[in-house]
Design a protein around this motif. Structure first.
Motif, PDB file in Angstrom:
ATOM      1  N   ARG A 345      -4.160 -20.245   0.435  1.00  0.00           N
ATOM      2  CA  ARG A 345      -4.125 -19.927  -0.995  1.00  0.00           C
ATOM      3  C   ARG A 345      -2.996 -18.962  -1.347  1.00  0.00           C
ATOM      4  O   ARG A 345      -2.450 -18.995  -2.448  1.00  0.00           O
ATOM      5  CB  ARG A 345      -5.458 -19.320  -1.447  1.00  0.00           C
ATOM      6  CG  ARG A 345      -6.645 -20.250  -1.332  1.00  0.00           C
ATOM      7  CD  ARG A 345      -7.915 -19.612  -1.876  1.00  0.00           C
ATOM      8  NE  ARG A 345      -7.912 -19.637  -3.334  1.00  0.00           N
ATOM      9  CZ  ARG A 345      -7.997 -18.568  -4.109  1.00  0.00           C
ATOM     10  NH1 ARG A 345      -8.058 -17.369  -3.559  1.00  0.00           N
ATOM     11  NH2 ARG A 345      -8.016 -18.671  -5.421  1.00  0.00           N
ATOM     12  N   GLN A 346      -2.650 -18.089  -0.412  1.00  0.00           N
ATOM     13  CA  GLN A 346      -1.595 -17.118  -0.675  1.00  0.00           C
ATOM     14  C   GLN A 346      -0.191 -17.683  -0.419  1.00  0.00           C
ATOM     15  O   GLN A 346       0.805 -17.030  -0.749  1.00  0.00           O
ATOM     16  CB  GLN A 346      -1.806 -15.877   0.187  1.00  0.00           C
ATOM     17  CG  GLN A 346      -3.116 -15.151  -0.080  1.00  0.00           C
ATOM     18  CD  GLN A 346      -3.325 -13.975   0.854  1.00  0.00           C
ATOM     19  OE1 GLN A 346      -2.482 -13.092   0.955  1.00  0.00           O
ATOM     20  NE2 GLN A 346      -4.447 -13.960   1.548  1.00  0.00           N
ATOM     21  N   SER A 347      -0.124 -18.869   0.120  1.00  0.00           N
ATOM     22  CA  SER A 347       1.175 -19.499   0.421  1.00  0.00           C
ATOM     23  C   SER A 347       1.504 -20.503  -0.688  1.00  0.00           C
ATOM     24  O   SER A 347       1.365 -21.715  -0.511  1.00  0.00           O
ATOM     25  CB  SER A 347       1.119 -20.190   1.788  1.00  0.00           C
ATOM     26  OG  SER A 347       0.797 -19.254   2.800  1.00  0.00           O
ATOM     27  N   PHE A 348       1.954 -20.011  -1.797  1.00  0.00           N
ATOM     28  CA  PHE A 348       2.095 -20.824  -2.998  1.00  0.00           C
ATOM     29  C   PHE A 348       3.537 -21.227  -3.314  1.00  0.00           C
ATOM     30  O   PHE A 348       3.780 -21.995  -4.239  1.00  0.00           O
ATOM     31  CB  PHE A 348       1.509 -20.079  -4.204  1.00  0.00           C
ATOM     32  CG  PHE A 348       2.159 -18.741  -4.471  1.00  0.00           C
ATOM     33  CD1 PHE A 348       3.267 -18.636  -5.292  1.00  0.00           C
ATOM     34  CD2 PHE A 348       1.652 -17.588  -3.886  1.00  0.00           C
ATOM     35  CE1 PHE A 348       3.858 -17.410  -5.527  1.00  0.00           C
ATOM     36  CE2 PHE A 348       2.241 -16.346  -4.120  1.00  0.00           C
ATOM     37  CZ  PHE A 348       3.351 -16.259  -4.931  1.00  0.00           C
ATOM     38  N   MET A 349       4.508 -20.733  -2.534  1.00  0.00           N
ATOM     39  CA  MET A 349       5.901 -21.065  -2.785  1.00  0.00           C
ATOM     40  C   MET A 349       6.264 -22.411  -2.137  1.00  0.00           C
ATOM     41  O   MET A 349       5.692 -22.785  -1.102  1.00  0.00           O
ATOM     42  CB  MET A 349       6.813 -19.968  -2.239  1.00  0.00           C
ATOM     43  CG  MET A 349       6.576 -18.606  -2.868  1.00  0.00           C
ATOM     44  SD  MET A 349       6.940 -18.604  -4.636  1.00  0.00           S
ATOM     45  CE  MET A 349       8.737 -18.760  -4.595  1.00  0.00           C
ATOM     46  N   PRO A 350       7.222 -23.146  -2.715  1.00  0.00           N
ATOM     47  CA  PRO A 350       7.614 -24.433  -2.123  1.00  0.00           C
ATOM     48  C   PRO A 350       8.035 -24.321  -0.661  1.00  0.00           C
ATOM     49  O   PRO A 350       7.712 -25.186   0.153  1.00  0.00           O
ATOM     50  CB  PRO A 350       8.782 -24.879  -3.008  1.00  0.00           C
ATOM     51  CG  PRO A 350       8.525 -24.241  -4.325  1.00  0.00           C
ATOM     52  CD  PRO A 350       7.911 -22.906  -4.002  1.00  0.00           C
ATOM     53  N   GLU A 351       8.751 -23.230  -0.327  1.00  0.00           N
ATOM     54  CA  GLU A 351       9.203 -23.090   1.061  1.00  0.00           C
ATOM     55  C   GLU A 351       8.043 -22.899   2.036  1.00  0.00           C
ATOM     56  O   GLU A 351       8.163 -23.201   3.229  1.00  0.00           O
ATOM     57  CB  GLU A 351      10.204 -21.941   1.213  1.00  0.00           C
ATOM     58  CG  GLU A 351       9.703 -20.603   0.721  1.00  0.00           C
ATOM     59  CD  GLU A 351      10.191 -20.290  -0.687  1.00  0.00           C
ATOM     60  OE1 GLU A 351      10.566 -19.121  -0.921  1.00  0.00           O
ATOM     61  OE2 GLU A 351      10.222 -21.209  -1.524  1.00  0.00           O
ATOM     62  N   ASP A 352       6.909 -22.391   1.550  1.00  0.00           N
ATOM     63  CA  ASP A 352       5.742 -22.239   2.418  1.00  0.00           C
ATOM     64  C   ASP A 352       5.292 -23.601   2.951  1.00  0.00           C
ATOM     65  O   ASP A 352       4.881 -23.722   4.111  1.00  0.00           O
ATOM     66  CB  ASP A 352       4.586 -21.572   1.666  1.00  0.00           C
ATOM     67  CG  ASP A 352       4.875 -20.127   1.298  1.00  0.00           C
ATOM     68  OD1 ASP A 352       5.563 -19.441   2.079  1.00  0.00           O
ATOM     69  OD2 ASP A 352       4.404 -19.678   0.234  1.00  0.00           O
ATOM     70  N   LEU A 353       5.363 -24.608   2.101  1.00  0.00           N
ATOM     71  CA  LEU A 353       4.967 -25.954   2.496  1.00  0.00           C
ATOM     72  C   LEU A 353       5.929 -26.518   3.542  1.00  0.00           C
ATOM     73  O   LEU A 353       5.513 -27.208   4.480  1.00  0.00           O
ATOM     74  CB  LEU A 353       4.923 -26.866   1.264  1.00  0.00           C
ATOM     75  CG  LEU A 353       4.233 -28.220   1.418  1.00  0.00           C
ATOM     76  CD1 LEU A 353       2.771 -28.047   1.790  1.00  0.00           C
ATOM     77  CD2 LEU A 353       4.353 -29.024   0.122  1.00  0.00           C
ATOM     78  N   ILE A 354       7.195 -26.192   3.404  1.00  0.00           N
ATOM     79  CA  ILE A 354       8.180 -26.644   4.395  1.00  0.00           C
ATOM     80  C   ILE A 354       7.958 -25.939   5.723  1.00  0.00           C
ATOM     81  O   ILE A 354       7.926 -26.581   6.784  1.00  0.00           O
ATOM     82  CB  ILE A 354       9.615 -26.398   3.879  1.00  0.00           C
ATOM     83  CG1 ILE A 354       9.847 -27.144   2.565  1.00  0.00           C
ATOM     84  CG2 ILE A 354      10.633 -26.855   4.933  1.00  0.00           C
ATOM     85  CD1 ILE A 354      11.189 -26.843   1.920  1.00  0.00           C
ATOM     86  N   HIS A 355       7.782 -24.620   5.687  1.00  0.00           N
ATOM     87  CA  HIS A 355       7.524 -23.868   6.919  1.00  0.00           C
ATOM     88  C   HIS A 355       6.297 -24.434   7.650  1.00  0.00           C
ATOM     89  O   HIS A 355       6.308 -24.567   8.884  1.00  0.00           O
ATOM     90  CB  HIS A 355       7.274 -22.396   6.597  1.00  0.00           C
ATOM     91  CG  HIS A 355       8.518 -21.605   6.336  1.00  0.00           C
ATOM     92  ND1 HIS A 355       9.432 -21.312   7.319  1.00  0.00           N
ATOM     93  CD2 HIS A 355       8.995 -21.047   5.197  1.00  0.00           C
ATOM     94  CE1 HIS A 355      10.429 -20.603   6.814  1.00  0.00           C
ATOM     95  NE2 HIS A 355      10.197 -20.422   5.522  1.00  0.00           N
ATOM     96  N   ALA A 356       5.253 -24.748   6.908  1.00  0.00           N
ATOM     97  CA  ALA A 356       4.017 -25.252   7.519  1.00  0.00           C
ATOM     98  C   ALA A 356       4.269 -26.549   8.273  1.00  0.00           C
ATOM     99  O   ALA A 356       3.828 -26.720   9.424  1.00  0.00           O
ATOM    100  CB  ALA A 356       2.953 -25.454   6.444  1.00  0.00           C
ATOM    101  N   HIS A 357       4.982 -27.471   7.649  1.00  0.00           N
ATOM    102  CA  HIS A 357       5.237 -28.759   8.292  1.00  0.00           C
ATOM    103  C   HIS A 357       6.212 -28.642   9.455  1.00  0.00           C
ATOM    104  O   HIS A 357       6.029 -29.304  10.485  1.00  0.00           O
ATOM    105  CB  HIS A 357       5.756 -29.763   7.261  1.00  0.00           C
ATOM    106  CG  HIS A 357       4.694 -30.351   6.401  1.00  0.00           C
ATOM    107  ND1 HIS A 357       4.219 -29.725   5.260  1.00  0.00           N
ATOM    108  CD2 HIS A 357       3.980 -31.509   6.518  1.00  0.00           C
ATOM    109  CE1 HIS A 357       3.282 -30.474   4.716  1.00  0.00           C
ATOM    110  NE2 HIS A 357       3.117 -31.558   5.455  1.00  0.00           N
ATOM    111  N   VAL A 358       7.237 -27.804   9.303  1.00  0.00           N
ATOM    112  CA  VAL A 358       8.183 -27.615  10.399  1.00  0.00           C
ATOM    113  C   VAL A 358       7.459 -27.081  11.634  1.00  0.00           C
ATOM    114  O   VAL A 358       7.655 -27.567  12.756  1.00  0.00           O
ATOM    115  CB  VAL A 358       9.328 -26.666   9.981  1.00  0.00           C
ATOM    116  CG1 VAL A 358      10.146 -26.220  11.196  1.00  0.00           C
ATOM    117  CG2 VAL A 358      10.229 -27.337   8.957  1.00  0.00           C
ATOM    118  N   GLY A 359       6.593 -26.093  11.431  1.00  0.00           N
ATOM    119  CA  GLY A 359       5.833 -25.544  12.550  1.00  0.00           C
ATOM    120  C   GLY A 359       4.911 -26.559  13.182  1.00  0.00           C
ATOM    121  O   GLY A 359       4.809 -26.651  14.415  1.00  0.00           O
TER     122      GLY A 359
END
Length: 440
Positions: A345-359
């Motif tokens: 819920r606290q990861s609301f920026m577009p780059e957060d979604l990219i970081h999640a998938h890259v990891g």
């Protein structure tokens, strides 16, 4: 492509284990040949349309925290197209070979079935147009038969036959959409196919309905010439107290009951496995042993919480053992690794979604490379083979093949005065071996 919230991000590239770039792949080199084919073909990564583009960050205790442009007030179809533009831009950034969707993720619903289906096909045509200029393909499609209040008592298992018919019509059109988009699989996830209490439930009736529904789906697959797999996704609980598709073994028993074990496979999710009291690798090994392994939903749960948290994976040991079982089961085939996972819920920026998938992608790639190395090296498999070596003898094979009756086996054991002695399972040796290989 119109400007989207992901447009200013460059494509994520493989830079090797020494890279310090947080938006680079360190282990996922799509072209790297492992066990005879490229890593991209082994893993077949997919982005989940729902968690990535429809999820708002809300939970039972708090409202939305994620606000995307397509979530603003406006014409529903225009916003759905804006969402699709962003989705394909995101696929570009990741280099994602596949995506997955529910009908409700890509198209707005209407009060009527006809209106809802019209919107679905409008958006499917739009996605087909997007795919002509993209390398991203469809791994699988499915229908959301759990969110709307009409599904509060299930879809296929609902006491109301009109809900069954509505669900059948929806699945029919979603299968058509999946075929139009070149999907490799069609998934049935019965989010509410179970019961909250037996006090008002006729289980025999509901199981018969569920069997009939799945049989209809298989019949329609053959009627339209769909070449992909039909998959059922097991889930043990949440939201219902007891789901009929509890785990891989339960689904296999259900498929056998209705003669569908050669027609349907399973799409296994890590978080669902742990909710069932299993490990991810257990479910993969079970499905592989039963011949129904189809595809994977990659995520993890929170071991301190008893519900489906759908977090991105970060446990190298767990994922390595899962990938080992994938290889042993013959690989993913038409299936893939779909990230059925959502940012916090606290990861609301577009780059957060990219970081999640890259990891997540990098973790799976590293796990697969380690599992492949274990198999190529052979030491681990040789320890297992040694433990079962006695079963390679002619006599043992005769017992296993049913060539000896119980009394014949007993007579032979008595005649030979057998006296088997305990043999070490060598668990600690294996654990030490795996720790060295996984974390080296």
């Amino acid at each position: 492509m119109s400007e989207t919230i992901f447009s200013h991000f460059p494509a994520v590239k493989f830079e090797g284990p020494s890279s310090t770039n947080p938006l680079a792949y360190r282990y996922y080199d799509p072209a790297c040949v492992v066990l005879g084919k490229p890593l991209s073909e082994h893993l077949r990564f997919a982005v989940a349309y729902w968690h990535s583009f429809a999820m708002t960050g809300s939970d039972p205790f708090g409202g939305p925290t994620i606000d995307r442009p397509w979530m603003a007030p406006g014409d529903p179809l225009t916003l759905a197209k804006l969402k699709a533009d962003a989705a394909f831009d995101f696929f570009r950034v990741l280099g994602s070979p596949f995506f997955c969707f529910h009908d409700a993720d890509i198209a707005p619903a209407e009060p009527t079935l006809a209106g809802t289906l019209k919107n679905l096909h409008t958006m499917v045509d739009y996605l087909a147009e997007k795919m002509t200029s993209s390398q991203t393909k469809l791994l699988w499609g499915t229908a959301n038969l759990f969110s709307h209040p009409r599904f509060m008592a299930g879809a296929a298992t609902n006491p109301d036959p009109e809900v069954f018919a509505w669900s059948a019509a929806t699945v029919k059109h979603c299968m058509d959409a999946t075929q139009q988009l070149g999907g490799s699989n069609y998934v049935l996830w019965g989010g509410r196919e179970g019961y909250e209490t037996l006090l008002n439930t006729d289980m025999k009736q509901e199981l018969e309905q569920m069997g009939r529904f799945l049989s209809l789906v298989v019949d329609y697959k053959h009627k339209i010439g769909f070449k992909g797999q039909i998959l059922v996704e097991p889930k043990p609980k949440e939201p219902t107290s007891h789901q009929y598709d509890f785990d891989a073994a339960t689904v296999y028993g259900f498929l056998k009951r209705f003669g569908l074990e050669k027609e349907v496979k399973v799409n296994l999710e890590a978080n669902h496995a742990t909710l069932a009291g299993h490990s991810f690798e257990h479910e993969i090994a079970t499905a592989g042993a039963l011949g129904i392994f189809g595809s994977l939903d990659i995520n993890r749960g929170d071991m301190l919480l008893g519900w489906d948290t759908d977090q991105f994976p970060n446990d190298l040991w767990t994922m390595t053992m899962a990938m080992y079982q994938v290889i042993k089961a013959g690989g993913l085939g038409l299936g893939g690794c779909n990230f059925d996972a959502k940012v916090r819920r606290q990861s609301f920026m577009p780059e957060d979604l990219i970081h999640a998938h890259v990891g997540g992608i990098d973790l799976c790639a590293r796990a697969f490379l380690t599992a492949a190395h274990l198999i190529e090296e052979g030491e681990y498999d040789s320890i297992i083979a040694e433990r079962y070596a006695g079963w390679k003898t002619t006599e043992a094979q005769a017992m296993l093949a049913g060539k000896l009756s119980l009394d014949e086996i007993a007579a032979k054991a008595e005649k030979d005065a057998i006296a088997p002695k305990p043999k070490s399972g060598k668990q600690e040796r294996i654990e030490n071996l795996l720790v060295r290989k996984i974390y080296s």
